[in-house]
Write a protein that holds these residues in place. Structure first.
Motif, mmCIF file in Angstrom:
data_model
loop_
_atom_site.group_PDB
_atom_site.id
_atom_site.type_symbol
_atom_site.label_atom_id
_atom_site.label_comp_id
_atom_site.label_asym_id
_atom_site.label_seq_id
_atom_site.Cartn_x
_atom_site.Cartn_y
_atom_site.Cartn_z
ATOM 1 N N VAL A 167 17.943 -32.866 12.833
ATOM 2 C CA VAL A 167 18.774 -34.218 12.941
ATOM 3 C C VAL A 167 19.836 -34.227 11.495
ATOM 4 O O VAL A 167 19.332 -33.884 10.498
ATOM 5 C CB VAL A 167 17.496 -35.357 12.702
ATOM 6 C CG1 VAL A 167 18.334 -36.667 12.444
ATOM 7 C CG2 VAL A 167 16.683 -35.332 13.756
ATOM 8 N N ALA A 195 14.276 -42.283 7.810
ATOM 9 C CA ALA A 195 14.665 -42.497 9.090
ATOM 10 C C ALA A 195 15.107 -41.132 9.766
ATOM 11 O O ALA A 195 14.395 -40.917 10.853
ATOM 12 C CB ALA A 195 16.198 -43.394 9.153
ATOM 13 N N ALA A 196 15.643 -39.973 9.058
ATOM 14 C CA ALA A 196 15.826 -38.752 9.470
ATOM 15 C C ALA A 196 14.516 -38.032 9.862
ATOM 16 O O ALA A 196 14.257 -37.345 11.013
ATOM 17 C CB ALA A 196 16.783 -38.076 8.498
ATOM 18 N N GLN A 206 12.984 -39.363 13.016
ATOM 19 C CA GLN A 206 13.708 -38.908 14.143
ATOM 20 C C GLN A 206 13.165 -37.174 14.452
ATOM 21 O O GLN A 206 13.038 -36.954 15.492
ATOM 22 C CB GLN A 206 15.221 -38.950 14.069
ATOM 23 C CG GLN A 206 15.729 -40.146 14.246
ATOM 24 C CD GLN A 206 17.320 -40.094 14.119
ATOM 25 O OE1 GLN A 206 17.963 -40.268 12.922
ATOM 26 N NE2 GLN A 206 18.253 -39.687 14.998
ATOM 27 N N THR A 220 9.590 -36.983 15.889
ATOM 28 C CA THR A 220 9.843 -37.527 17.123
ATOM 29 C C THR A 220 10.459 -36.431 18.076
ATOM 30 O O THR A 220 9.694 -36.206 19.312
ATOM 31 C CB THR A 220 10.552 -38.895 17.261
ATOM 32 O OG1 THR A 220 10.127 -39.821 16.369
ATOM 33 C CG2 THR A 220 10.440 -39.383 18.846
ATOM 34 N N ALA A 221 11.454 -35.623 17.698
ATOM 35 C CA ALA A 221 12.276 -34.712 18.238
ATOM 36 C C ALA A 221 11.315 -33.581 18.461
ATOM 37 O O ALA A 221 11.568 -32.694 19.548
ATOM 38 C CB ALA A 221 13.622 -34.496 17.682
ATOM 39 N N THR A 275 13.314 -32.851 4.538
ATOM 40 C CA THR A 275 14.244 -33.866 4.674
ATOM 41 C C THR A 275 15.048 -33.953 3.680
ATOM 42 O O THR A 275 14.620 -33.525 2.527
ATOM 43 C CB THR A 275 13.557 -35.219 5.102
ATOM 44 O OG1 THR A 275 14.989 -36.229 5.334
ATOM 45 C CG2 THR A 275 12.795 -35.657 3.993
#
Ligand code: COA
Length: 331
Positions: free
Chosen positions: A186, A222-223, A226, A229-230, A302
């Motif tokens: 992401v 937030a990243a 994501q 989830t990915a 991250t």
């Protein structure tokens, strides 16, 4: 493919290495020449010391040293090299071709990229693309920075934050169901925040600390969500959160927003400060060497940096038999 699907080729981590300059600058040394204290720096940032390169020790030197360590057990080298840095030795040429040649890899694809402290994750995504298209069967991704040279030496609000170092990871073409396979990366940017962190030349860093702090927490949280989830993960699946080591208050807020327990968060900011693009691979190398990061750990990386830029990626940590303890000497 559906999120989390694990078919097909993938970029797989097969080596990790790091390098730190020999010179260590503890907070107490800064308080001699700046209006600050060890207590203030530790309380606001979690930083107690940082490594600072000697005048003749370049970003290229640090990148070569970390890369050589990551390439242990890879006698054929790699087919491409990406160096993420905000502090190349010169504006032109790029750092990567010289690093490649010093590693004995003259002729391979070699390129620099600049994405601030998110550069390493942009480098991983670039490497995954090179592998996916068949452009390269293996790629060395290096994050190397000399951020300690960027602040105005008289600026107590920025000098304590930064240190120098390099970290490197080898990626090879493998399959998506292997340990070490990168899941979707992401990435994002927001140029509206371009003026929040700027440096036109060494000694000229300007930063809106409080605004950067808020953006860093929000974007990394937030990243991370994501990227998890990915990968088809719940956040409760995460064994190790590896956030960019900007400062411990930022990383604590990120982990808290994600609900990742304190003990699952890796950190080295106390010993190295914010090392820019080197931050994540330096932390990975140290944690893999000392056992905080073990094969099978579901690991979430991250980062956030100038630009603004940010990113995150999930992988299950591989078994890397050649992982070395980070060296603390000059190349
Ligand atoms: N020693 C002592 N006092 C200091 C100081 C230092 N090193 N640096 C700043 N101060 C002072 C300020 O001058 C200010 O004094 P004032 O109230 O008299 O004006 C006070 O401490 C508070 O400053 P402030 O900037 O509001 O502190 P803060 O709690 O926001 O902490 C940072 C400052 C830089 C540590 C914090 O904003 C931060 O971590 N920001 C993110 C930085 C970062 O990680 N950037 C890179 C992202 S990749």
């Amino acid at each position: 493919m559906t999120p989390g699907s694990r078919r097909g080729p993938a970029a797989v981590v097969s080596g990790v290495g790091s390098a730190l300059p020999a010179q260590v600058v503890p907070n107490a040394d800064l308080s001699v020449r700046l209006d600050t204290t060890d207590e203030w720096i530790r309380a606001r940032t979690g930083i107690t010391r940082r490594h600072v390169a000697a005048a003749d020790e370049t970003t290229t030197d640090l990148a070569v040293q970390a890369s050589a360590q990551a390439l242990t057990g890879h006698p054929a080298g790699v087919e491409a090299l990406v160096v993420a840095t905000t502090t190349p030795d010169r504006t032109c040429p790029a750092t990567a071709p010289t690093v490649a040649t010093r590693l004995g890899l003259t002729g391979i694809a070699a390129v620099d990229l600049a994405a601030g402290c998110s550069g390493f994750l942009y480098g991983l995504a670039t490497a995954a693309g090179l592998i996916a298209t068949g452009t390269a069967g293996s790629v060395l991704v290096v994050g190397a920075d000399r951020l300690a040279s960027l602040p105005d030496p008289e600026d107590r609000t920025t000098v304590p934050l930064f240190g120098d170092g390099a970290g490197a990871v080898v990626l090879r073409c493998g399959s998506a169901d292997e340990l070490g396979a990168l899941r979707p990366v992401v990435l994002g940017s927001d140029g509206r925040g371009a003026d929040l962190i700027t440096a036109s030349h060494p000694g000229a860093l300007r930063m809106e600390g409080a605004a950067v702090f808020r953006h860093a927490v929000d974007r990394m949280a937030a990243a991370s969500l994501q990227a998890a989830t990915a990968a088809g993960w719940e956040l409760s699946d995460v064994d190790r959160l590896v956030p960019h080591q900007a400062n411990s208050r930022i990383t604590t807020f990120v982990a808290r927003q994600l609900g990742v327990p304190y003990g699952r968060q890796l950190s080295n900011v106390a010993d190295v400060g914010n090392t820019g693009a080197a931050s994540i691979p330096l932390l990975l190398a140290g944690a893999a060497a000392d056992g905080r990061l073990k094969p099978g750990h579901r690991t979430l990386l991250t980062a956030f940096g100038a630009g603004l830029t940010w990113g995150a990626v999930a992988l299950t940590w591989p078994d890397l038999p050649h992982t070395l303890t980070p060296e603390r000497g000059r190349p």
